[in-house]
Write a protein that holds these residues in place. Structure first.
Motif, PDB file in Angstrom:
ATOM      1  N   ASN B  67     -13.128 -48.803  12.890  1.00 33.21           N
ATOM      2  CA  ASN B  67     -14.095 -48.317  13.895  1.00 33.21           C
ATOM      3  C   ASN B  67     -14.173 -49.186  15.149  1.00 33.21           C
ATOM      4  O   ASN B  67     -15.168 -49.167  15.858  1.00 33.21           O
ATOM      5  N   LYS B  68     -13.118 -49.946  15.406  1.00 33.25           N
ATOM      6  CA  LYS B  68     -13.103 -50.767  16.622  1.00 33.25           C
ATOM      7  C   LYS B  68     -12.128 -50.137  17.601  1.00 33.25           C
ATOM      8  O   LYS B  68     -10.968 -50.538  17.706  1.00 33.25           O
ATOM      9  N   LEU B  69     -12.632 -49.115  18.293  1.00 37.35           N
ATOM     10  CA  LEU B  69     -11.732 -48.330  19.134  1.00 37.35           C
ATOM     11  C   LEU B  69     -12.417 -47.979  20.447  1.00 37.35           C
ATOM     12  O   LEU B  69     -13.615 -47.667  20.476  1.00 37.35           O
ATOM     13  N   ILE B  70     -11.639 -48.039  21.539  1.00 37.89           N
ATOM     14  CA  ILE B  70     -12.115 -47.595  22.852  1.00 37.89           C
ATOM     15  C   ILE B  70     -11.125 -46.551  23.361  1.00 37.89           C
ATOM     16  O   ILE B  70      -9.918 -46.723  23.203  1.00 37.89           O
ATOM     17  N   TRP B  90     -18.876 -37.737  22.380  1.00 34.07           N
ATOM     18  CA  TRP B  90     -18.128 -38.897  21.886  1.00 34.07           C
ATOM     19  C   TRP B  90     -19.067 -39.912  21.240  1.00 34.07           C
ATOM     20  O   TRP B  90     -20.067 -40.296  21.838  1.00 34.07           O
ATOM     21  N   ILE B  92     -17.712 -42.741  20.255  1.00 38.51           N
ATOM     22  CA  ILE B  92     -16.966 -43.990  20.439  1.00 38.51           C
ATOM     23  C   ILE B  92     -17.127 -44.387  21.914  1.00 38.51           C
ATOM     24  O   ILE B  92     -17.454 -43.547  22.748  1.00 38.51           O
ATOM     25  N   PRO B  93     -16.905 -45.669  22.250  1.00 42.34           N
ATOM     26  CA  PRO B  93     -16.891 -46.041  23.666  1.00 42.34           C
ATOM     27  C   PRO B  93     -15.754 -45.296  24.372  1.00 42.34           C
ATOM     28  O   PRO B  93     -14.604 -45.362  23.922  1.00 42.34           O
ATOM     29  N   TRP B  94     -16.104 -44.621  25.430  1.00 41.20           N
ATOM     30  CA  TRP B  94     -15.189 -43.648  26.022  1.00 41.20           C
ATOM     31  C   TRP B  94     -15.317 -43.707  27.539  1.00 41.20           C
ATOM     32  O   TRP B  94     -16.426 -43.805  28.068  1.00 41.20           O
ATOM     33  N   VAL B 109      -8.403 -51.725  30.075  1.00 38.69           N
ATOM     34  CA  VAL B 109      -9.291 -51.972  28.927  1.00 38.69           C
ATOM     35  C   VAL B 109      -8.632 -52.978  27.976  1.00 38.69           C
ATOM     36  O   VAL B 109      -9.251 -53.965  27.556  1.00 38.69           O
ATOM     37  N   ALA B 112      -8.631 -56.450  29.452  1.00 40.46           N
ATOM     38  CA  ALA B 112      -9.950 -57.082  29.398  1.00 40.46           C
ATOM     39  C   ALA B 112     -10.240 -57.577  27.981  1.00 40.46           C
ATOM     40  O   ALA B 112     -10.773 -58.675  27.789  1.00 40.46           O
ATOM     41  N   LEU B 113      -9.885 -56.769  26.987  1.00 43.57           N
ATOM     42  CA  LEU B 113     -10.122 -57.166  25.597  1.00 43.57           C
ATOM     43  C   LEU B 113      -9.331 -58.427  25.261  1.00 43.57           C
ATOM     44  O   LEU B 113      -9.821 -59.340  24.604  1.00 43.57           O
ATOM     45  N   LYS B 114      -8.100 -58.471  25.779  1.00 38.88           N
ATOM     46  CA  LYS B 114      -7.252 -59.635  25.515  1.00 38.88           C
ATOM     47  C   LYS B 114      -7.846 -60.878  26.187  1.00 38.88           C
ATOM     48  O   LYS B 114      -7.918 -61.954  25.577  1.00 38.88           O
ATOM     49  N   LYS B 116     -10.822 -61.450  26.832  1.00 41.16           N
ATOM     50  CA  LYS B 116     -12.054 -61.846  26.160  1.00 41.16           C
ATOM     51  C   LYS B 116     -11.821 -62.242  24.704  1.00 41.16           C
ATOM     52  O   LYS B 116     -12.772 -62.529  23.979  1.00 41.16           O
ATOM     53  N   VAL B 121     -10.335 -55.157  18.679  1.00 45.90           N
ATOM     54  CA  VAL B 121     -10.677 -53.866  19.280  1.00 45.90           C
ATOM     55  C   VAL B 121      -9.410 -53.251  19.877  1.00 45.90           C
ATOM     56  O   VAL B 121      -8.661 -53.922  20.566  1.00 45.90           O
TER      57      VAL B 121
END
Lengths: 418, 331
Positions: B67-70, B90, B92-94, B109, B112-114, B116, B121
């Motif tokens: 459940n770690k999905l954007i 939705w 989920i973060p969308w 996206v 940014a995740l990388k 951080k 995610v």
């Protein structure tokens, strides 16, 4: 720390000091040195936790910034001219989604005819896109305003363009007072997004909005711009307290207190105008300068106040709306409302044409004699224009206007063109 | 064929066999703890293949990522029917940005995740065939080139359905659309080369490319799950029949998707690092007319005089069967 460097590298250093987390990089003259400079620093490991993405177009560059900013990362890119137009759709989207992206524009003309040199046509094409537009006069101000831009963008959740004149600033070597990291850290806290894509707290960003709410959304975007009118000077004050320099603000006047004639302009040309004003002041001419630093939001009440006692206003602008006239002067007229002060719009420096002190002296002399009317094109070669218009009337010729003009002015030999 | 058979195919092996399968093999949709990423109440048309495909794909990705999905979403039906403000289907973060830049937004996206350090995610980008094969193609190719850590899912309904069924570069030869009308000596869409993006994606040498179809949702879930087990750029193109655009009865979405596979026009395969690793054999081959005749977009090809053009479509199917090795050995 004082260092000798070109404007682009100075901006790259300033951006690096702001600890960006994602950078979208695509080259376009005259912006290239900025992303090259940041790329070098990222590669050398000088920036912690920073992703430098080499993208395939400006459209993708801003797309990457949109995604990154929406995920809560401090995000930066730079572009100019055709590049800005190519990302135009995303430019509107970044502001509509309320994403605090900072983008440098190395201001440059837009083709055709293709021309890589400086004017303000590019940024003006995006003047209503919902971004803050800040213009800088010098490379030192470019450095300082970038640092303020991140603060402003993140406080407002609104993207900011820092507009610096291509080549004139981007490629000019100057002595720069590069801020210390510790100072920047004190001024610019880490980015706390008001919205972020996060699996722990899911939200939909970018929903479709119908007629029942769209006007309100746009009004709120306008309101955000109006709030920036208060924030820009406040942030400038804070910056001054930490760095000891006044570098932002909405407008800045020079020898304008008792001036009968006030010259309004944006960007690097302010320096030349100040020189001419100094010379004229020695002759006893009551003339002053007003630099517009924030073009969006347009600081209407500041301008009204500063221009209240002027007998005439000359706006020198590096862009114009074809079929209409000067853009800055049109905005200024609206801002001044019922004022009867005559405003002359002077279109100058298009496609990198130098704005010389001599031309400005001639211009201001004409203005003082009240010989300027409506929109005036500085250093326009009327003979060439007349000849080309006559030629068009007599017979339609193949070949571009520019080519004909080059023949006429003797840059190429008419009999043996190439 | 009997109704029973259609029912079997509509739900595929997943429902009929679900109770008999190991828990791990059961469909995500069969489990009570599914994420229900694309919630009910959205405004898709009846029988929408895209809504079905998206729900299964995203739920499978959710399970695969804990459940770690954007998700980044291109403009199109999926965006429009799921997010009419102030509603959103939705869970989920969308994010929706533009028609042409969903891959770039997804790259942002992921970057940014990388930056951080949120490596757990994961990111999905999705769009229709127009957003993928036409206007977003440059951004998609750029994303593949950089091998950004994104799964891109293209819901292919073979035309611009959101704007009223205009031709895209994924529109099959001969098909009627609002811009390729069934008139003139060569009615419907030109018999050109078209763009089959999965093969173009393979040419980028990215870790994983697959095709899927909403008639076999278990296979779709399997491919999405596999893709989410990998890093780097991954691409899945799902055939999602559009009853409106194809001129199908709303209950024939699944049937159309199945017939497309069985006649060879929609080859199901997987590829890793540019090489095909798996292709679904066709157990019961059918002529392309079986697939064409249930769709109004091909009605003009069912008339006398169109045999040659139907023959050309059959040749495309035959070439797919040969190229992707879809014949069951000995059959």
């Amino acid at each position: 720390m004082l260092k000798q460097m070109d404007g682009s590298l100075a901006v790259a250093r300033a951006v690096a000091l702001c600890r960006p987390e994602v950078i979208g990089a695509y080259p376009i003259t005259p912006q290239t040195h900025i992303v090259e400079g940041i790329g070098e620093m990222v590669k050398a490991g000088e920036l912690e936790n920073c992703e430098f993405i080499n993208v395939e177009s400006e459209f993708a560059a801003l797309g990457v910034c949109i995604g990154a900013s929406a995920t809560g990362a401090r995000t930066y890119t730079a572009t100019a001219s055709q590049g800005l137009l190519y990302m135009a759709e995303a430019v509107y989207n970044a502001s509509g989604l309320g994403l605090p992206i900072v983008m440098t524009i190395g201001n440059r003309s837009i083709g055709a005819p293709i021309n890589i040199w400086n004017d303000h046509t590019d940024a003006m094409s995006m003047r209503d896109a919902g971004w803050i537009q800040l213009y800088v006069e010098t490379n030192q101000k470019a450095v300082d305003v970038h640092i303020q831009a991140f603060r402003l963008a993140e406080l407002l959740s609104c993207p900011v363009m820092v507009c610096m004149d291509g080549f004139i600033l981007t490629h000019a070597y100057e002595r720069i007072d590069v801020p210390e990291q510790e100072q920047v850290d004190r001024f610019l806290p880490s980015f706390e997004p008001v919205q972020a894509l996060d699996p722990d707290s899911p939200m939909s960003i970018g929903a479709m909005v119908g007629p029942e709410a769209f006007t309100e959304v746009r009004y709120l975007a306008h309101h955000k711009q109006l709030r920036a009118l208060e924030l820009i000077p406040a942030i400038n004050e804070e910056f001054k307290n930490i760095f000891g320099r006044d570098s932002g603000g909405l407008i800045k006047t020079y020898r304008a207190e008792d001036a009968e004639t006030i010259v309004v302009a944006m960007g690097s040309v302010i320096g030349t105008i100040k020189d001419v004003v100094d010379e004229l002041r020695e002759e006893g001419v009551k003339i002053g300068v007003l630099a517009i630093r924030s073009f969006r939001p347009f600081p209407a009440s500041c301008l009204r106040e500063a221009l209240r006692d002027a007998k005439r206003i000359i706006v020198i602008e590096k862009s114009f709306a074809l079929g209409m006239g000067g853009i800055v002067s049109t905005n200024l007229r609206t801002a001044l409302g019922n004022s009867t002060t005559p405003i002359c719009s002077v279109v100058a420096g298009l496609g990198g044409r130098a704005i010389t002190r001599r031309s400005l002296h001639n211009l201001f002399r004409k203005a003082r004699k009240d010989e300027l009317r409506g929109t005036y094109f500085l250093d326009l070669d009327c003979a060439v224009v007349k000849r080309e218009l006559a030629r068009e009337r007599e017979k339609r010729r193949s070949g571009s206007t520019a080519e004909n003009i080059l023949k006429d002015v003797g840059v190429v030999d008419a009999a043996n063109p190439f | 064929m009997s109704n029973q058979q259609i029912k079997f195919y509509q739900t595929g092996t997943l429902t009929v066999g679900n109770r008999l399968l190991d828990k791990a093999q059961r469909s995500v949709q069969a489990t009570p703890d599914r994420s229900n990423s694309l919630d009910s109440g959205h405004r898709a048309c009846q029988g929408c293949g895209e809504a079905l495909g998206a729900r299964f794909a995203i739920d499978a990705a959710m399970r695969a990522t804990g459940n770690k999905l954007i998700a980044a979403n291109a403009t199109g039906c999926l965006e429009v029917f799921t997010t009419p403000y102030p509603e959103s289907a939705w869970r989920i973060p969308w994010i929706h940005s533009l028609f042409g830049n969903a891959p770039a937004v997804a790259t942002g996206v992921a970057a940014a995740l990388k930056a951080k350090g949120k490596t757990d995610v994961r990111v999905i980008a999705q769009g229709g065939d127009g957003g993928t094969t036409d206007i977003g193609f440059g951004c998609l190719s750029g994303m593949f080139d950089r091998n950004d850590d994104v799964l891109y899912i293209c819901y292919d309904n073979q035309a611009y359905m959101n704007t009223g069924v205009q031709r895209s570069s994924a529109t099959p030869p001969g098909a009627r659309t609002a811009t390729t009308m069934p008139v003139g000596p060569e009615p419907g869409n030109d018999m050109g080369t078209g763009k089959f993006l999965p093969v173009i994606a393979m040419a980028h040498g990215i870790p994983y490319v697959a095709t899927a179809s909403v008639h076999d949702l278990h296979d779709l879930e399997h491919k999405v799950t596999k893709a989410m087990g990998m890093r780097g750029s991954r691409y899945i193109q799902i055939l999602v029949p559009c009853p409106l655009g194809w001129g199908l009865a709303t209950h024939e979405t699944i049937k159309a998707a199945r017939l497309a596979v069985e006649c060879g026009l929609w080859p199901l395969f997987e590829a890793e690092n540019g090489q095909i690793t798996n292709a679904r054999k066709i157990r019961r081959g059918i002529p392309v007319t079986e697939y064409l005749k249930i769709q109004k977009r091909f009605a003009h090809l069912m008339k006398k005089g169109a045999e040659e053009r139907v023959g050309m479509i059959q040749a495309i199917a035959d070439e797919n069967i040969r190229k992707f090795g879809l014949t069951v050995h000995g059959a």
